[in-house]
Design a protein around this motif. Structure first.
Motif, mmCIF file in Angstrom:
data_model
loop_
_atom_site.group_PDB
_atom_site.id
_atom_site.type_symbol
_atom_site.label_atom_id
_atom_site.label_comp_id
_atom_site.label_asym_id
_atom_site.label_seq_id
_atom_site.Cartn_x
_atom_site.Cartn_y
_atom_site.Cartn_z
ATOM 1 N N ALA A 184 3.712 0.532 -2.773
ATOM 2 C CA ALA A 184 2.872 -0.377 -3.547
ATOM 3 C C ALA A 184 3.504 -0.646 -4.912
ATOM 4 N N HIS A 221 -4.113 -6.404 -3.866
ATOM 5 C CA HIS A 221 -5.323 -5.843 -4.474
ATOM 6 C C HIS A 221 -5.459 -6.423 -5.877
ATOM 7 N N THR A 230 0.842 -1.199 0.000
ATOM 8 C CA THR A 230 0.000 0.000 0.000
ATOM 9 C C THR A 230 0.880 1.252 0.000
ATOM 10 N N LYS A 263 -9.517 -7.034 -2.120
ATOM 11 C CA LYS A 263 -8.232 -7.015 -1.430
ATOM 12 C C LYS A 263 -8.171 -8.186 -0.463
#
Length: 273
Positions: free
Chosen positions: A201, A257, A197, A267
């Motif tokens: 990411a 994801h 994230t 996710k």
């Protein structure tokens, strides 16, 4: 210990082992499918579970094999993870047996969920009858593990008996899916897989394409093949029909994801059993 008991115990424990003794190795489809069904019975009895679905592809003539290659295997309820909430905002957990490299091995698929049972019958089911029995379609991941320590060394028939490297199924959110026609959206799309994230990411895009073009092609075949064997499809069962991007090796304990083009997204984090 019988070959079926041995492979059933390996599946339940998630511990691969050597090839079966040469005399126990199936070398044709009939024997391989019979052993697969014996293993299925053992798994259901020992793990107190049931068959919740199937994986399949259209059969193809394999010149190297010198025979038709049939792709089908049962999927068990005890190995199926159902996402309780569908949304890209929710990060679910998917527990599986990791690979020898401590990675999650998965295949991005669609799961066809039957709302109506299709019991065995003498005549073939039409495509329309099968379409009408489908109650929904979900984004899904096939969870991958072989029960053989060296899966590249076993024959196709040995792999078929073992369930074709299936170790379970992750069921993501439901999607809007055309019941008849209009399949262009699901024949091919851009699959985006993002690890982590924020600023760290990392995303990778795949030109996702179904191996049979029509994702329902193998489904139509499977229903009628099973019916000929005296096996029906029960309401609530799920059928996956082929990976859109082959096998993906992904890290454990990170947010992943998945975006299936315009179809939907979810996710999750993979956790080792």
């Amino acid at each position: 210990m019988t070959p079926s008991s041995d492979l059933a115990l390996r599946r339940i424990a998630g511990i691969p082992g050597p090839r079966l003794a040469e005399a126990d190795r199936p070398d044709n489809f009939i024997d391989a499918f019979a052993l697969q069904q014996q293993i299925s019975q053992q798994v259901c009895q020992q793990a107190l579970t049931e068959v919740i679905g199937w994986k399949c592809l259209l059969p193809v003539v394999d010149n190297a094999l010198g025979d038709t290659k049939y792709v089908l295997a049962p999927i068990f309820a005890a190995e199926t993870i159902i996402e309780s909430k569908s949304s890209a905002a929710i990060s679910a957990q998917c527990r599986l047996f990791p690979s020898a490299k401590n990675m999650a091995r998965v295949e991005p698929e669609l799961a066809f969920e039957f709302g109506t049972a299709l019991p065995p019958q003498e005549q073939e089911y039409t495509n329309a009858q099968i379409d009408n029995a489908i109650g929904g379609v979900r984004l899904a991941l096939e969870l991958i593990q072989s029960r053989y320590s060296k899966p590249t060394e076993v024959s196709y028939f040995e792999a078929l008996a073992d369930g074709l490297v299936n170790q379970g199924l992750y069921l993501g959110p439901h999607i809007n899916y055309p019941q008849e026609g209009g399949l262009s959206l699901v024949e091919a799309f851009e699959l985006e897989v993002t690890q982590g994230t924020g600023t760290i990411a990392q995303s990778r895009c795949y030109s996702a394409k179904h191996p049979n073009n029509n994702p329902k092609a193998g489904l139509y075949w499977l229903v009628n093949f099973l019916s000929q064997q005296g096996i029906g499809i029960s309401a609530g069962q799920q059928v996956i029909t082929g990976s859109y991007a082959g096998v993906l090796d992904l890290p454990l304990d990170q947010e992943i994801h998945f975006r299936y083009g315009e179809l939907g997204q979810f996710k999750l984090q993979f956790k080792a059993k």
